[in-house]
Write an enzyme that holds these catalytic residues in place. Structure first.
Site, short mmCIF file in Angstrom:
data_model
loop_
_atom_site.label_atom_id
_atom_site.label_comp_id
_atom_site.label_asym_id
_atom_site.label_seq_id
_atom_site.Cartn_x
_atom_site.Cartn_y
_atom_site.Cartn_z
N SER A 227 52.93 50.02 46.08
CA SER A 227 51.88 49.03 45.80
C SER A 227 51.63 48.21 47.05
O SER A 227 52.53 48.06 47.89
CB SER A 227 52.34 48.10 44.69
OG SER A 227 53.37 47.25 45.16
N ASP A 228 50.43 47.66 47.18
CA ASP A 228 50.28 46.59 48.16
C ASP A 228 51.14 45.44 47.64
O ASP A 228 51.52 45.41 46.46
CB ASP A 228 48.81 46.17 48.32
CG ASP A 228 48.60 45.36 49.61
OD1 ASP A 228 49.61 44.91 50.20
OD2 ASP A 228 47.44 45.18 50.03
N TRP A 229 51.45 44.52 48.52
CA TRP A 229 52.42 43.47 48.20
C TRP A 229 51.91 42.57 47.07
O TRP A 229 51.06 41.72 47.27
CB TRP A 229 52.75 42.68 49.46
CG TRP A 229 53.90 43.23 50.27
CD1 TRP A 229 54.93 42.49 50.80
CD2 TRP A 229 54.18 44.59 50.63
NE1 TRP A 229 55.82 43.32 51.46
CE2 TRP A 229 55.39 44.61 51.37
CE3 TRP A 229 53.56 45.81 50.38
CZ2 TRP A 229 55.96 45.78 51.86
CZ3 TRP A 229 54.12 46.98 50.87
CH2 TRP A 229 55.31 46.95 51.60
N GLY A 230 52.41 42.81 45.87
CA GLY A 230 51.99 42.01 44.71
C GLY A 230 50.82 42.62 43.96
O GLY A 230 50.18 41.94 43.17
#
Ligand code: BGC
Length: 748
Positions: A227-230
């Site tokens: 995932s992208d961060w968050g």
């Protein structure tokens, strides 16, 4: 580790251990399981240098070479050069014990206002795809992994965590996904990073269509997706969709969600995909764990003794910048020969060489343009403007006076850091008013004024007619200063070409009025008409077109030859282009090949870039450049049959050194394989023509109705649907008869 060994390892793991692996240990590494000998691997940003933060405080990172960001690298139009930059980043990753570099960024630039435009390559999917492939191949050649990001359609920063991007199927396939398809298939990135945003209602982090159907089933991706961060919404749905690793780790919270989805416990997040009932089988978890471990075991070994030569990498950074900066205008002012030069603008001593946000590298060796220019000639410096205060006009007079006393003025200006960064979009295309005023005043006093622009995305240029030369230096990485000096003084010959269109004004841009959307939703109303496809279709003259860039020499396009003027859809077409360097200086030219369908059945762009090659040609010498086009050069996304398809017809292949200047062209007739649909009562008479089912239908029809209808049929309008055969006055045919004939024709 072999596939079977990983399988055996997964069998030994408890469910708790499995779910723990599916999110990060922290922000920059994966979870190890010492009991089973499972190592942790380290991740670090990218994309244009290493931002390695392991064990450091917020905002800190290990010093590294800052290479030119994608916005500039793309202007090299040189996949091999991208590979060289990638390989150097790979070596720095090895030296820091980093196993995956988070990049390259490969989103299409829908609008120049997008805050991360400087991190992305182009408005064109073919150019983007090739440049991304180069970077991936380079990094991975050092046995370091990559994470191609942000998959997909991260076109804006406004509401980036929640925005729903409403995009038509054709635009998705021909433009936004296309830039990923080539690198996924040809460079095989070890991982992909999904984007924050939604596409047509689904978060990328939990879209089965995106992460499984398109990415794995259609394109054959074999690595894992993080995932992208968050970016994770419903973690369990993410696993169902094909998102293996959540970053950064959320620890117990999402481990519990995953475990409950398997054991029938309560899953707190509501499922969005109707097919997903917040339930996972352990097999699904195993699959995700296996995909993750395959990469972890392939990359984990620390490269002992890995060293890298930072001085050499600095030289590579300078080389890439020199090969990429774009000469936009030159009325004889460049290259600089003799005399005294007034160098003006704070950016000459405090260069802007990269953008803000997660890609910001702690650069080792930043060179100043002023210092670099001093090596080549007599220079005097004036600040001209203040980088810390836009409204300060007090330095302009002194700068104009200095300019008047010299043989020429070089003004280095552009977008200060506050004007563009990850995290927000721009709202206009202007550089600070104090920079504009400075250029005006200097140009009034010094006829020979040269502007060097440092910016991460297109800007408007009200000064374009007032100055003698403009060099678009973009964000040039740590060696920008040397590259600018080398190009200005003719130690290097400019050979970069614009990877994006520079509009005259924001109102002319494709997404104008539909950006950044409302109520967290944005509609891509321009469809496939992105970048030059838009300007050409609408007949809007840009400030500088896609593919444009000058040199200190001139190239003549002499001749184009095709291997055939008639091909079948699946044949290959060879195109040979002869180009001559007619100037007195050796130079490089980017030969660009575009294709246009002359009389398309569906709306198509005026032309589309299909191939490009950068070639070095000595002064007075000719070069032959050969391209091979395949089916992809002629197809479009067919929204009826949901696949890439071509129509039979004549296509024009054109070649030149800029999208607005393609002096050579040849035509080729393409015979396409038609996709035949089943016949229905709504099929038009004309659709029966070359459809084999149509022939059967006609035979059977006349068998039932006899010769009377056969005679009348000739006079019927060809766009009428089949049902009218029954609805005609005194028709010899009944509806049940028609339905029966249709069924028989379809099933034969
Ligand atoms: C960015 C990514 C980056 C990640 C880690 C995110 O906010 O969108 O590009 O790789 O942070 O820094």
């Amino acid at each position: 580790m072999k596939k079977n060994d990983i399988k055996a390892l997964v069998e030994k793991m408890t469910l708790d251990e499995k779910v723990s692996l599916l999110s990060g240990k922290d922000a920059w590494s994966t979870v190890p399981i010492p009991r089973l000998g499972i190592p942790s691997i380290n991740l670090s940003d990218g994309p244009h240098g290493l931002r390695c933060c392991q064990g450091l405080g917020w905002g800190e990172s290990v010093p590294a070479t800052c290479f030119p960001p994608a916005v500039l690298l793309a202007c090299s139009f040189d996949e091999e050069l991208a590979k060289k930059q990638g390989a150097a980043i790979g070596e720095e990753a090895q030296a820091q014990d980093v196993q995956i570099v988070l990049g390259p960024g490969n989103n299409i630039k829908r609008t120049p206002l997008g805050g991360r435009c400087f991190e992305y390559f182009s408005e064109d999917p073919v150019l983007s795809g090739h440049m991304a492939a180069g970077v991936i191949k380079g990094i991975q050649s050092k046995k370091v992994g990559t994470s191609l990001k942000h998959f997909a359609c991260n076109s804006q920063e406004t509401d980036r965590f929640v925005v729903n991007e409403k995009i038509g199927e054709r635009a998705l396939r021909e433009i936004y996904l296309k830039s990923y398809e080539y690198p996924v298939k040809n460079a095989k990135p070890t991982t992909l990073m999904c984007a924050y945003n939604k596409i047509n209602g689904d978060y990328c982090s939990q879209s089965k269509w995106l992460l499984s159907d398109v990415l794995r089933s259609e394109w054959g991706f074999k690595g894992f997706v993080m995932s992208d961060w968050g970016a994770v919404d419903n973690r369990a749905q993410g696993v169902y969709a094909g998102l293996e690793l959540e970053m950064p780790g959320t620890g117990k919270e999402n481990d519990r969600e995953l475990k409950n989805a398997v054991t029938g416990g309560e899953v707190a997040m509501p499922a969005v995909d109707k097919r997903f009932k917040n339930k996972l089988t352990e097999k699904q978890i195993d699959k995700a764990v296996t995909r993750l471990l395959e990469v972890v075991f392939a990359l984990h070994e620390k490269k002992t003794g890995a060293k890298c030569d930072y001085e050499k990498h600095h030289k590579t950074a300078v080389e890439v910048a020199k090969e990429s900066m774009v000469l936009l205008k030159n009325k004889g002012a460049l290259p600089i020969r003799g005399g005294k030069t007034a160098v003006i603008g704070e950016m000459a001593v405090k260069p802007r060489y990269q953008g803000g946000g997660s890609s910001c590298v702690n650069a080792i060796n930043v060179t100043q343009p002023l210092e670099a220019m001093r090596q080549y000639g007599e220079v005097e410096y004036a600040e001209g403007y203040s980088l810390s205060d836009d409204s300060d006009y007090s330095r302009i007079n002194a700068a104009a006076e200095l300019a008047a006393s010299c043989d020429r003025a070089v003004i280095i200006c552009g977008l200060p850091d506050e004007y563009e960064s990850e995290g927000f979009d721009r709202t206009h295309l202007n550089i600070p008013a104090s920079h504009i005023k400075l250029i005006d005043e200097v140009a009034k006093r010094q006829k020979n004024t040269i502007v060097v622009l440092c910016n991460g995305a297109p800007v408007t240029m009200p000064f374009v007619d007032k100055v003698n030369a403009i060099l678009e230096a973009y964000l040039g990485g740590e060696g920008a200063g040397e590259a600018i000096a080398d190009l200005l003084y003719g130690k290097a010959n400019p050979c970069g070409k614009l990877a994006e269109t520079f509009p005259q004004r924001i109102e002319d841009t494709p997404a104008y009025g539909n950006f950044p959307g409302e109520n967290c939703e944005v509609t891509y109303a321009e469809g496939i008409y992105v970048g030059y496809r838009w300007y050409e279709k609408r007949g809007i003259k840009p400030l500088f077109p896609f593919g444009y860039g000058l040199s200190y020499t001139d190239f003549r396009y002499d001749e184009m030859k095709l291997s055939s003027d008639k091909i079948n859809e699946n044949d290959k077409l060879t195109v040979t282009v002869k180009v001559t360097n007619i100037g007195k200086t050796d130079g490089k030219e980017v030969v660009q090949l575009y294709v246009r369908e002359n009389a398309p059945r569906v709306s198509r762009p005026e032309k589309e870039l299909k191939a490009f090659k950068k070639v070095f040609i000595k002064a007075g010498v000719s070069a032959e450049v050969t391209f091979t086009l395949d089916r992809e050069a002629f197809t479009y996304w067919d929204e009826v049959h949901h696949c890439f398809a071509a129509d039979s017809g004549t296509f024009t292949v054109t070649a030149g050194g800029s999208s607005d200047n393609c002096p050579l062209s040849c035509e080729v007739k393409v015979k396409a394989e038609k996709i035949f649909d089943d016949i229905t009562i709504h099929t038009r008479f004309c659709d029966l023509d070359d459809n084999p089912k149509g022939k059967i239908f006609m035979k059977k029809l006349f068998k039932v109705t006899g010769t009377k209808l056969k005679k009348e049929f000739k006079y019927l309008p060809m766009d009428w649907p089949l049902r009218t055969l029954v609805q005609m006055y005194k028709s010899p045919l009944t509806m049940p008869q028609l339905m029966k004939i249709i069924d028989e024709a379809n099933s034969e």
